[in-house]
Design an enzyme around this catalytic site. Structure first.
Site: not given
Ligand SMILES: CC(C)CC(=O)Nc1cccc(-c2cccc(CN)c2)c1
Length: 232
Positions: A41, A89, A183
Site C-alpha cells: 500500500h 500487503d 508501514s
Molecule cells: C501511501 C501510504 C503512506 C498511505 C498511508 O498509509 N496512510 C496512513 C494514514 C494514517 C495512518 C496510517 C497507518 C500506518 C501504519 C499503521 C497504522 C495503524 N497503527 C496507521 C497510514
C-alpha cells in the site's frame, strides 16, 4: 511511531527508508543483499514512480558514515494486494545493485515457520513514521515495544470485527502504536521479523483499533520465488 523513543543509532541496521524526491514515505527492511521487503500500500500515492531506498541511516538528514541511497531496479507488489483491504500487503524491492553490508547495514532474517506468535509476546517495531496526532515526523529512527494480541481478541466486533486473516497478526495499540509512515517496517520478535506493518484502519494509538501486520511466514515461498526469478 506514537509515544516510542529514539532507537539506539544503527542498532537496527536492517531498517530502510523508502523515499520519493528525498521524502520518507514508508519503512522497509533488508531481507537479502539486493532485496528490501515493505508494504504494497506504500505505492498507493507514488503515481507509478520507483522508490529510492535509504540504508544505514539513523537520521534522515544528517551525514552518517554508512548512510547510502540506493536506486531500485524493480518493485514487485504481491499479486493479491489491493487498495480495498489489507490482504497480501507486501512489496519486494530489488535494488539496482547489492547493498554494501557493514556495521550499519545488515540483513534481518524473517520467520519461515508458519506458526502464530503467542499472545502477550513483546515484540519491537521501529520507523520514521509520525510521532504525534498533529502528524509531526521525526528526523531520527523511533522504536516501541508492543505485546502481541490474539487473533480472536483482534477480530472482536469492537476491534477489527473479523477482518484479521490467518496471514495477519495484531499488537496492542493503547497509546503506543505504529502510525503513518511506519508501514512496511518489520515487527521483530526474538530477533526475527515476524510481520510487516500495514496501515489497517489508518488510525493510530486507539486501543479499539489494534495495529495490524502481514505475517511473513505464509509468504516465504512467494518471496523466495520472486528473488530467484529476478536476475541475480
Ligand atoms: C501511501 C501510504 C503512506 C498511505 C498511508 O498509509 N496512510 C496512513 C494514514 C494514517 C495512518 C496510517 C497507518 C500506518 C501504519 C499503521 C497504522 C495503524 N497503527 C496507521 C497510514
Amino acid at each position: 511511531i506514537l509515544r516510542g523513543s529514539e532507537a539506539r543509532p544503527h542498532l537496527k541496521p536492517y531498517m530502510a527508508s523508502l523515499q520519493l524526491d528525498g521524502q520518507h514515505v514508508c519503512g522497509g527492511f533488508l531481507i537479502a543483499e539486493q532485496w528490501v521487503l515493505s508494504a504494497a500500500h506504500c505505492t498507493e500515492e507514488t503515481d507509478g514512480k520507483l522508490f529510492q531506498v535509504l540504508l544505514g541511516a539513523h537520521s534522515l538528514t544528517e551525514p552518517e558514515p554508512h548512510k547510502r541511497l540506493y536506486q531500485v531496479r524493480a518493485q514487485f507488489p504481491h499479486p493479491g494486494s489491493n487498495i480495498h483491504n489489507n490482504k497480501d500487503d507486501l512489496l519486494l524491492l530489488q535494488l539496482e545493485e547489492k547493498a554494501e553490508l557493514n556495521t550499519d547495514v545488515r540483513v534481518l532474517p524473517f520467520q519461515r515457520e508458519d506458526r502464530d506468535v503467542a499472545a502477550d509476546t513483546v515484540c519491537e517495531v521501529a520507523g520514521w513514521g509520525t510521532i504525534d496526532h498533529s502528524g509531526r515526523r521525526p528526523d531520527k529512527l523511533q522504536q516501541v515495544q508492543r505485546p502481541v494480541i490474539s487473533r480472536d481478541v483482534c477480530n472482536h466486533r469492537t476491534r477489527h470485527d473479523g477482518t484479521i486473516t490467518q496471514n495477519m497478526m495484531c499488537t496492542d495499540s493503547r497509546r503506543k502504536d505504529t502510525c503513518k509512515g511506519d508501514s512496511g517496517g518489520p515487527l521483530v520478535c526474538g530477533g526475527v521479523a515476524e510481520g510487516v506493518v500495514t496501515a489497517g484502519s489508518r488510525v493510530c494509538g486507539n486501543y479499539k483499533k489494534p495495529a495490524i501486520y502481514t505475517r511473513i511466514a505464509p509468504y516465504a515461498a512467494w518471496i523466495d520465488s520472486v528473488m530467484a526469478s529476478a536476475d541475480g
